[in-house]
Scaffold this active site. Structure first.
Site, PDB file in Angstrom:
ATOM      1  N   GLU A  10       6.528   0.254 -16.314  1.00 25.87           N
ATOM      2  CA  GLU A  10       5.184   0.661 -16.704  1.00 25.87           C
ATOM      3  C   GLU A  10       5.221   1.811 -17.710  1.00 25.87           C
ATOM      4  O   GLU A  10       4.465   1.826 -18.678  1.00 25.87           O
ATOM      5  CB  GLU A  10       4.386   1.058 -15.459  1.00 25.87           C
ATOM      6  CG  GLU A  10       2.973   0.502 -15.461  1.00 25.87           C
ATOM      7  CD  GLU A  10       2.320   0.586 -14.086  1.00 25.87           C
ATOM      8  OE1 GLU A  10       1.893  -0.456 -13.584  1.00 25.87           O
ATOM      9  OE2 GLU A  10       2.255   1.683 -13.511  1.00 25.87           O
ATOM     10  N   GLU A  55       6.232   0.409 -21.012  1.00 22.40           N
ATOM     11  CA  GLU A  55       5.102  -0.322 -21.593  1.00 22.40           C
ATOM     12  C   GLU A  55       4.072   0.660 -22.165  1.00 22.40           C
ATOM     13  O   GLU A  55       3.536   0.457 -23.267  1.00 22.40           O
ATOM     14  CB  GLU A  55       4.462  -1.199 -20.506  1.00 22.40           C
ATOM     15  CG  GLU A  55       3.406  -2.168 -21.037  1.00 22.40           C
ATOM     16  CD  GLU A  55       2.743  -2.993 -19.926  1.00 22.40           C
ATOM     17  OE1 GLU A  55       3.147  -2.881 -18.747  1.00 22.40           O
ATOM     18  OE2 GLU A  55       1.804  -3.736 -20.253  1.00 22.40           O
ATOM     19  N   CYS A  66      -0.568  -2.135  -9.796  1.00 17.74           N
ATOM     20  CA  CYS A  66       0.170  -2.225  -8.525  1.00 17.74           C
ATOM     21  C   CYS A  66      -0.680  -2.793  -7.406  1.00 17.74           C
ATOM     22  O   CYS A  66      -0.158  -3.268  -6.414  1.00 17.74           O
ATOM     23  CB  CYS A  66       0.627  -0.843  -8.075  1.00 17.74           C
ATOM     24  SG  CYS A  66       1.629  -0.028  -9.273  1.00 17.74           S
ATOM     25  N   SER A 115      -1.631  -3.102 -17.327  1.00 16.79           N
ATOM     26  CA  SER A 115      -0.195  -3.294 -17.502  1.00 16.79           C
ATOM     27  C   SER A 115       0.172  -4.673 -16.980  1.00 16.79           C
ATOM     28  O   SER A 115      -0.435  -5.175 -16.041  1.00 16.79           O
ATOM     29  CB  SER A 115       0.546  -2.222 -16.696  1.00 16.79           C
ATOM     30  OG  SER A 115       1.888  -2.618 -16.502  1.00 16.79           O
ATOM     31  N   LYS A 165      -2.198  -7.800  -0.147  1.00 21.71           N
ATOM     32  CA  LYS A 165      -0.804  -8.186  -0.426  1.00 21.71           C
ATOM     33  C   LYS A 165      -0.502  -9.571   0.154  1.00 21.71           C
ATOM     34  O   LYS A 165       0.354 -10.287  -0.348  1.00 21.71           O
ATOM     35  CB  LYS A 165       0.163  -7.157   0.159  1.00 21.71           C
ATOM     36  CG  LYS A 165       0.118  -5.794  -0.527  1.00 21.71           C
ATOM     37  CD  LYS A 165       0.853  -5.783  -1.847  1.00 21.71           C
ATOM     38  CE  LYS A 165       0.727  -4.436  -2.547  1.00 21.71           C
ATOM     39  NZ  LYS A 165       1.083  -4.523  -3.975  1.00 21.71           N
ATOM     40  N   GLU A 209      -1.873 -11.763  -2.419  1.00 24.04           N
ATOM     41  CA  GLU A 209      -1.061 -11.652  -3.633  1.00 24.04           C
ATOM     42  C   GLU A 209       0.234 -12.453  -3.513  1.00 24.04           C
ATOM     43  O   GLU A 209       0.642 -13.142  -4.443  1.00 24.04           O
ATOM     44  CB  GLU A 209      -0.733 -10.172  -3.897  1.00 24.04           C
ATOM     45  CG  GLU A 209       0.054  -9.936  -5.177  1.00 24.04           C
ATOM     46  CD  GLU A 209       0.594  -8.509  -5.279  1.00 24.04           C
ATOM     47  OE1 GLU A 209       0.971  -7.939  -4.235  1.00 24.04           O
ATOM     48  OE2 GLU A 209       0.658  -7.977  -6.408  1.00 24.04           O
ATOM     49  N   GLU A 241       1.752 -17.674  -9.719  1.00 25.46           N
ATOM     50  CA  GLU A 241       2.567 -17.169 -10.839  1.00 25.46           C
ATOM     51  C   GLU A 241       3.588 -16.122 -10.385  1.00 25.46           C
ATOM     52  O   GLU A 241       4.496 -15.785 -11.136  1.00 25.46           O
ATOM     53  CB  GLU A 241       1.663 -16.612 -11.952  1.00 25.46           C
ATOM     54  CG  GLU A 241       0.932 -15.312 -11.640  1.00 25.46           C
ATOM     55  CD  GLU A 241      -0.355 -15.512 -10.849  1.00 25.46           C
ATOM     56  OE1 GLU A 241      -0.562 -16.609 -10.298  1.00 25.46           O
ATOM     57  OE2 GLU A 241      -1.144 -14.557 -10.771  1.00 25.46           O
ATOM     58  N   CYS A 294      -3.307   3.567  -0.987  1.00 27.47           N
ATOM     59  CA  CYS A 294      -2.707   2.685   0.026  1.00 27.47           C
ATOM     60  C   CYS A 294      -2.710   3.315   1.424  1.00 27.47           C
ATOM     61  O   CYS A 294      -2.749   2.602   2.418  1.00 27.47           O
ATOM     62  CB  CYS A 294      -1.285   2.337  -0.361  1.00 27.47           C
ATOM     63  SG  CYS A 294      -1.148   1.752  -2.052  1.00 27.47           S
TER      64      CYS A 294
END
Lengths: 169, 578
Positions: B283, B286, B303, B323, B362, B365, B370, B507
């Site tokens: 990150e 980037e 994230c 990102s 999560k 996710e 992908e 989190c």
């Protein structure tokens, strides 16, 4: 007929929404207009209103489902609304409802197979002095008695035919 | 100030306070059920719908709900008269008359606020037998189960979803007895715009909203002789897991948790923190790349899977600014099934990656198509902090009795920068620690960025790097994220980098953490725990992690390079806004 109407319907609804200066608090009025145009409030119509009024569709759906007047299912050509508010109820609205169910051979909330009638109940239309009250489309029948139900249905049947003939001419 | 009397005790409170607030000032407990005051994140659910908090007010005929009745000068209140107690008992019985009462086998057993109240009021029979509402259970999503038969219509979830998170999925539909909470236009959850942040689950008093459990899958994997089962633990888990074993919130149990996971039978115990360091490498690179080459700014952190799905729905015209870095646990999965698999000579299909996360999103996710390599999902199973505690209890492992142990190499080493990923502000602070040194070629002396810390909904800081004023913003809670993003869309903000976490507090306040039961201090103490863990680490900058350096040398090549792109970066999907 229905197809053509829906296409233009969105333009009409858009014009109506554009004409409202303060869009906050306009939801109920817009839903009335939309149901008047389309006959019912489909998911597509709800999403259209959601975008135009910048309101979450979940909230709009909550409002629609709260009021018995609004419907998310297609309705018959004629909507029979039997008032089940307190005043009408104590004066025998349930018997009137049963008679409509028997005559039309459907349950409350359903539409006849030929798409002519939808039967539903609503809560008070503010005409308690005329209890029990039945509304067919925009027409109000007061002090309805059970043995008048068949006549009321027939009366509206002929009216539709007349209207259809006018359109065809 | 308003002067009043509660249970014969005098108290002065500010005008506009409620009776409940006044009583709390006197340390007089009034039971509540629908009420929830999470003042610091601007969530107050004051529906006054449950009526459990009723009290007697002198001169008033009816009992008054204390949560929503404002105090008045000279008011005389009794909270524990027989009339109050009997009214509360009746109310609880009425709730139970329309409740499944399957407490013995209920997901929320011993964690349910209705059950606790029934116990507190010593309900031993239910006098009312009437119609019960029944609804199909919504198990359509990968993260959240909705069982509206157990709903008590407190509306906390609705307040959280609409007012705090502005996700606008949950809304009450119909009226009277037929009312229930539905997802977007009465859709199944998986078709709605739900982002699975799980904050509705975090505030639900009963088992109406619970997580999809992966415990059985994990037990099965652990008992599958053909599988090498590797586990990774998110930063926020280590400061909350102890709560399930009677410890104070914020207690750091990292070493004990590692030991416990070994006792459960995991073949390797690794750390998501390692992958958080890796995320910073990607990150930060980037970010610098975009700064130097006139790329799209601001860069948004990616994230948080709840946040990712939120922008895919709500800001689907801006998919080019986040990102492209995968989230740390997904990066971990990708590395475990490539680099680690090759190093150990294990076929990747024999590796089962289990993530222990503070998060429900999560779970969703991990199933995104992908986020896979050669037909294998990067991460196989996700369990929450709560689920790990349950597994440990099932296996009779008493966490606090264990001696501390260390993570396994090579995917277990981490720096302080990665630990702070667990709290709001932490990801961007970690990125700055690295980006600063890379851009200036100087050592960053003060690694702590205090402007980016704390509980404010939106935090801002300007960091001088070389001659440049780098503008940073941080938002936690999706309502705050929406405000920031709308400002960017309208051109009212010119930040360079933005960190967003969906859950209030980050989190540490995730939807999979031990229930805070309305006490926001629990989350604040976890935050203190996180920063303490960072401070105690020898290495505090991601790029100093020796195993990360080795990973790039041996396998990945350059950060943000070709192989890194293949394994560690992703793309986003334009989704419908509803």
């Amino acid at each position: 007929m229905a197809g053509k109407k829906i296409h233009g319907g969105y333009l009409e609804l858009q014009d109506y929404i554009d004409s409202i200066k303060d869009k906050r608090g306009a939801l109920i009025a817009v839903l009335h207009k939309a149901q008047h145009i389309f006959g019912y409030l489909s998911d597509e119509v709800i999403l259209f209103i959601s975008e135009k009024l910048d309101l979450p569709s979940s909230k709009i759906y909550g409002v629609i489902s709260f009021y018995s007047y609004f419907t998310t299912k297609p309705r018959g050509e004629n909507v029979v609304n039997v008032c089940l508010g307190t005043a009408c109820f104590v004066r025998g609205a349930d018997a009137i409802m049963k008679e409509f169910e028997r005559e039309l051979k459907i349950h409350t909330g359903e539409t006849t197979e030929d798409g002519k009638y939808t039967l539903s109940g609503l809560r008070c239309i503010g005409a308690c002095g005329l209890a029990p009250v039945v509304m067919i489309n925009d027409k109000v029948y007061g002090r309805v008695e059970v043995d008048q139900v068949k006549k009321i249905i027939d009366e509206n049947k002929s009216e539709i035919i007349t209207n259809m003939e006018e359109i065809n001419e | 100030m308003i002067h009043m009397t509660i249970n014969n005790q005098k108290v002065a409170v500010e005008d506009g306070s409620t009776i409940l607030e006044a009583a709390r000032k006197l340390k007089i407990r009034i039971p509540t059920l629908c009420h929830l005051d999470l003042h610091d994140i601007r969530m107050v659910n004051r529906g006054a719908s449950c009526r459990v908090c009723v009290v007697e007010v002198e001169g008033r005929r009816n009992l008054a709900p204390s949560c929503s009745t404002p105090v008045m000068e000279g008011m005389v209140v009794t909270t524990n008269s027989l009339r109050c107690i009997q009214a509360r008992r009746t109310i609880i019985e009425l709730f139970l008359s329309n409740h499944p009462k399957d407490c013995l086998v209920c997901e929320k057993s011993l964690g349910c606020e209705l059950q606790a109240l029934a116990a507190e009021y010593h309900i031993r029979s239910i006098r009312y037998q009437g119609e019960r509402a029944t609804h199909p259970i919504d198990v359509s999503s990968r993260a959240i189960i909705r069982n509206m038969d157990k709903c008590i219509m407190c509306r906390r979830c609705e307040t959280m979803c609409n007012e705090v998170q502005t996700v606008h999925v949950l809304s009450a539909i119909n009226r009277g007895f037929d009312t229930y909470i539905a997802a977007s236009m009465n859709m199944p959850m998986n078709e709605s715009t739900c982002v699975f942040c799980g904050q509705c689950v975090a505030v639900c008093p009963t088992a109406a909203l619970t997580e999809v459990s992966h415990i059985d899958n994990v037990w099965n994997a652990l008992n599958d002789k053909n599988k090498i089962v590797v586990v990774q633990t998110a930063p926020a888990v280590r400061v909350a897991l102890g709560e399930e074993f009677g410890e104070e919130p914020g207690t750091i149990v990292t070493g004990k948790m590692v030991a416990a996971l070994r006792r459960l039978g995991f073949d390797k115990v690794f750390d998501t923190d390692f992958a958080a360091d890796l995320t910073i490498m990607e990150e930060a690179t980037e970010f610098i790349h975009r700064l130097k080459h006139g790329g799209k700014l601001p860069i948004l952190t990616s994230c948080c899977p709840g946040w990712v799905k939120f922008f895919e729905h709500q800001f689907n015209d801006m998919l080019d600014i986040p990102s492209t870095s995968k989230s740390p646990h997904e990066m971990f999965g990708a590395i475990a099934k490539s680099y680690y698999a090759e190093k150990m000579g294990i076929p990747p299909q024999n590796i089962c990656v289990v993530s222990v996360m503070p998060c429900l999103a999560k779970k969703y996710e991990a199933a995104r198509p992908e986020l896979s390599q050669d037909g294998l999902q990067n991460v196989d199973e996700v369990i929450t902090t709560r689920e790990l505690a349950r597994m440990l209890k099932e296996a009779n492992i008493d966490l606090m009795q264990l001696e501390d142990e260390d993570y396994d190499d090579p995917l277990g080493e981490s720096t302080g920068a990665s630990v702070i990923f667990g709290t709001t502000g932490g990801v961007i602070e970690a990125a700055l620690r690295t980006a600063y040194e890379w851009l200036t070629n100087e050592t960053l002396k003060k690694v702590e960025f205090h402007d980016l810390r704390g509980f404010d909904g939106i935090k801002e800081a300007v960091i001088k790097i070389n001659d440049m004023d780098v503008k940073i913003a941080v938002a936690h809670g999706l309502g705050n994220a929406r405000t920031l993003l709308e400002n960017i869309r309208e051109g009212k903000a010119d930040y360079h980098g933005i960190e967003i976490m969906a859950c209030p507090g980050g989190c540490i306040g995730g939807g999979g953490q031990p229930y805070h039961h309305g006490d926001i201090n629990v989350i604040k103490k976890r935050m203190e725990g996180i920063y303490k863990e960072d401070k105690d680490k020898k290495l505090r900058k991601s790029h100093e992690n020796p195993y990360i350096k080795k990973l790039y040398e041996e396998y990945l090549g350059e950060p943000y390079g070709e192989r890194a792109h293949e394994l560690l970066h992703t793309h986003y999907v334009k989704r419908k806004k509803m």
